[in-house]
Design a protein around this motif. Structure first.
Motif, mmCIF file in Angstrom:
data_model
loop_
_atom_site.group_PDB
_atom_site.id
_atom_site.type_symbol
_atom_site.label_atom_id
_atom_site.label_comp_id
_atom_site.label_asym_id
_atom_site.label_seq_id
_atom_site.Cartn_x
_atom_site.Cartn_y
_atom_site.Cartn_z
ATOM 1 N N ARG A 262 7.664 -0.297 -18.169
ATOM 2 C CA ARG A 262 6.800 -0.810 -17.021
ATOM 3 C C ARG A 262 7.001 -0.177 -15.901
ATOM 4 N NH1 ARG A 262 9.313 -5.229 -15.369
ATOM 5 N NH2 ARG A 262 11.353 -4.758 -16.532
ATOM 6 N N PRO A 263 6.046 -0.220 -14.917
ATOM 7 C CA PRO A 263 6.056 0.522 -13.638
ATOM 8 C C PRO A 263 7.550 0.002 -12.956
ATOM 9 C CG PRO A 263 4.041 -0.338 -13.948
ATOM 10 C CD PRO A 263 4.816 -1.032 -15.066
ATOM 11 N N SER A 264 7.991 0.933 -12.267
ATOM 12 C CA SER A 264 9.243 0.824 -11.311
ATOM 13 C C SER A 264 8.715 -0.271 -10.318
ATOM 14 C CB SER A 264 9.569 1.812 -10.787
ATOM 15 O OG SER A 264 8.644 2.473 -9.870
ATOM 16 N N ALA A 265 9.588 -0.856 -9.920
ATOM 17 C CA ALA A 265 9.699 -1.861 -8.607
ATOM 18 C C ALA A 265 8.581 -1.307 -7.733
ATOM 19 C CB ALA A 265 10.773 -2.266 -8.033
ATOM 20 N N GLN A 266 7.942 -2.417 -7.117
ATOM 21 C CA GLN A 266 6.947 -2.242 -6.201
ATOM 22 C C GLN A 266 7.723 -2.003 -4.799
ATOM 23 O OE1 GLN A 266 3.574 -2.185 -6.288
ATOM 24 N NE2 GLN A 266 3.050 -2.784 -8.185
ATOM 25 N N GLY A 267 7.013 -1.091 -3.846
ATOM 26 C CA GLY A 267 7.575 -0.787 -2.424
ATOM 27 C C GLY A 267 6.367 -0.587 -1.838
ATOM 28 N N GLU A 268 6.816 -0.455 -0.393
ATOM 29 C CA GLU A 268 5.774 -0.353 0.697
ATOM 30 C C GLU A 268 5.497 1.328 0.849
ATOM 31 O OE1 GLU A 268 6.944 -1.963 4.445
ATOM 32 O OE2 GLU A 268 6.555 -4.112 3.092
ATOM 33 N N ARG A 269 6.642 2.229 0.609
ATOM 34 C CA ARG A 269 6.461 3.718 1.160
ATOM 35 C C ARG A 269 6.332 4.593 -0.248
ATOM 36 N NH1 ARG A 269 11.154 4.592 5.683
ATOM 37 N NH2 ARG A 269 10.240 2.906 7.403
ATOM 38 N N ASP A 270 5.413 5.436 -0.046
ATOM 39 C CA ASP A 270 5.109 6.314 -1.000
ATOM 40 C C ASP A 270 6.517 7.141 -1.213
ATOM 41 O OD1 ASP A 270 2.786 5.524 -1.928
ATOM 42 O OD2 ASP A 270 1.660 7.055 -0.694
ATOM 43 N N GLU B 120 12.922 9.931 -12.909
ATOM 44 C CA GLU B 120 13.621 8.771 -13.245
ATOM 45 C C GLU B 120 14.703 8.789 -12.026
ATOM 46 O OE1 GLU B 120 17.398 7.497 -16.161
ATOM 47 O OE2 GLU B 120 16.001 8.968 -16.898
ATOM 48 N N GLU B 121 15.149 10.008 -11.614
ATOM 49 C CA GLU B 121 16.228 10.075 -10.306
ATOM 50 C C GLU B 121 15.539 9.332 -9.279
ATOM 51 O OE1 GLU B 121 17.528 14.039 -10.239
ATOM 52 O OE2 GLU B 121 18.559 13.973 -12.182
ATOM 53 N N GLN B 122 14.305 9.754 -8.971
ATOM 54 C CA GLN B 122 13.714 9.206 -7.707
ATOM 55 C C GLN B 122 13.209 8.009 -7.886
ATOM 56 O OE1 GLN B 122 12.340 13.921 -6.734
ATOM 57 N NE2 GLN B 122 12.111 12.442 -4.889
ATOM 58 N N GLY B 123 13.449 7.373 -8.914
ATOM 59 C CA GLY B 123 12.931 5.940 -8.986
ATOM 60 C C GLY B 123 11.322 5.704 -9.239
ATOM 61 N N ILE B 124 10.803 6.820 -9.736
ATOM 62 C CA ILE B 124 9.244 6.595 -10.132
ATOM 63 C C ILE B 124 8.925 6.070 -11.443
ATOM 64 C CG2 ILE B 124 7.155 7.786 -10.156
ATOM 65 C CD1 ILE B 124 8.450 8.132 -7.481
ATOM 66 N N ILE B 125 9.891 6.498 -12.433
ATOM 67 C CA ILE B 125 9.796 5.766 -13.596
ATOM 68 C C ILE B 125 11.361 5.252 -14.090
ATOM 69 C CG2 ILE B 125 7.986 7.141 -14.663
ATOM 70 C CD1 ILE B 125 10.106 8.990 -15.998
ATOM 71 N N TYR C 224 4.201 15.968 -4.410
ATOM 72 C CA TYR C 224 3.422 14.899 -4.779
ATOM 73 C C TYR C 224 3.909 13.569 -3.954
ATOM 74 C CZ TYR C 224 1.491 17.268 -8.621
ATOM 75 O OH TYR C 224 0.865 18.377 -9.463
ATOM 76 N N LEU C 225 2.948 12.548 -3.627
ATOM 77 C CA LEU C 225 3.402 11.297 -3.228
ATOM 78 C C LEU C 225 3.244 10.150 -4.098
ATOM 79 C CD1 LEU C 225 2.369 11.346 0.583
ATOM 80 C CD2 LEU C 225 4.744 11.360 -0.285
ATOM 81 N N PHE C 226 4.230 9.560 -4.614
ATOM 82 C CA PHE C 226 4.095 8.743 -5.976
ATOM 83 C C PHE C 226 4.307 7.271 -5.315
ATOM 84 C CE2 PHE C 226 4.853 12.559 -8.462
ATOM 85 C CZ PHE C 226 3.852 12.292 -9.169
#
Length: 353
Positions: free
Chosen positions: A31-39, A58-63, A87-89
């Motif tokens: 599942r996509p990681s938790a939603q957030g306001e900032r890229d 994974e370390e940066q919370g993208i997956i 990149y900005l995810f």
């Protein structure tokens, strides 16, 4: 029989339960990681493999899970086209969105710095301009232009600059006048290298056969750049540059001193709006009122048009020229000194017209 059936059903149920739990776990981790306001910015280094990229995401919370992401890549034949860059995810991105971004190289545009170096600028004028614009440290920039050893690998053009010659700045004339765009934060070395490489690039534009032209003219590369810098400072109108280059050739051929005011200006600590006779007496290897040859090196950064003029000068019998004072920025040319004196008087009469 009933007992065997019961064991079979129990084992099957356990397998189904385990499989269900496993599938549920995998589904949860995909599942996509938790939603957030900032890229979230992620920098993928050149040469990074899919394992390293997955761990970084994974370390940066993208997956949520690097291992499952790697399996997903393998299953779908992805990962071989990922491109390096920043990149900005957005938090909550799906696997497919992440993969598409990495495949397309949809990187963040780097912040750039843009500056223009006018034709005919000296190294010191370039350093002043870039320093005032906050792009370089002036002292460091000037120090690097006096040493070419660090440049020889990235810009072999500098190997043409002769050693053992007293030059005001070793890279004078070799920093091409142009509008540049470089990454913000580029070092003085980056900027100088780029400008010297631009000079090399523009040679073929001046003449595709420039090396053969030099042989025909009997000039070294450094002499050509020196002559081009003189033409740059003497001519404003492009159509006159080949003719002025030819006049300089004629004076050299006859053993006449060039007597070019711009060389005196270059020899001075600071250029003056107007030269006086005492200025013409300055003791300098650049003062063409006192030396019988070319100065030891360029006095400014020449344009493509000036380089072209030196490679293909216009033949004439002229030995003198004087700027018209009518605002046209063109010249009156003469074959003899008496004719030159008449041109000077004629030029004075046109002042303000």
């Amino acid at each position: 029989m009933r007992k065997g059936l019961k064991i079979y059903l129990t084992i099957s149920l356990v397998i189904l339960l385990v499989a269900g739990v496993g599938i549920g776990y995998i589904w949860s981790e995909m599942r996509p990681s938790a939603q957030g306001e900032r890229d979230i910015p992620v920098v993928i280094e050149q040469g990074s493999g899919t394992a390293a990229i997955a761990s970084q995401l994974e370390e940066q919370g993208i997956i949520r899970n690097a291992l499952i992401f790697k399996v997903y890549l393998k299953w779908n034949g992805e990962g071989s086209r990922f491109q390096a860059g920043k990149y900005l995810f957005h938090p909550g991105s799906t696997y497919d969105n992440i993969i598409a971004k990495l495949n397309s190289g949809d990187v963040v545009a780097e912040e750039m710095v843009r500056f223009t170096i006018p034709e005919g600028y000296t190294v010191e004028q370039i350093a002043d301009k870039l320093s005032k614009d906050g792009i370089v440290d002036k002292e460091r920039f000037l120090k690097l232009t006096d040493d070419t050893s660090w440049l020889k690998q990235s810009a072999p053009l500098v190997t043409h600059i002769p050693d053992g010659v007293k030059l005001k700045h070793k890279l004078e004339g070799y920093l091409f006048p142009e509008t540049y765009e470089l990454k913000k934060g580029s070092s003085e070395e980056d900027i100088i290298t780029r400008m010297v490489q631009e000079t090399e690039k523009r040679l073929s534009q001046a003449s595709p056969s420039w090396e053969a032209d030099l042989k025909t003219r009997g000039l070294s590369f450094h002499e050509m750049m020196t002559l081009a810098s003189l033409v740059e400072r003497e001519a404003v109108v492009d159509t006159e540059r080949p003719l002025i280059a030819g006049v300089i050739d004629n004076r050299i051929a006859k053993g006449m001193r060039l007597q070019i005011d711009a060389t005196v200006q270059y020899a001075l600590d600071k250029p003056k709006e107007r030269l006086y006779y005492k200025d013409l007496e300055i003791d300098s290897p650049y003062n063409t009122y006192k030396i019988d040859k070319l100065p030891p090196g360029p006095i400014s950064s020449p344009s493509t048009a000036s380089i072209q003029a030196v490679l293909k000068p216009e033949a004439s019998e002229y030995l003198y020229y004087v700027t018209k004072k009518d605002g046209s920025q063109t010249h009156l040319f003469a074959k003899t000194f008496p004719e030159h004196e008449r041109n000077i008087e004629q030029s004075k009469k046109t002042a303000g017209q």
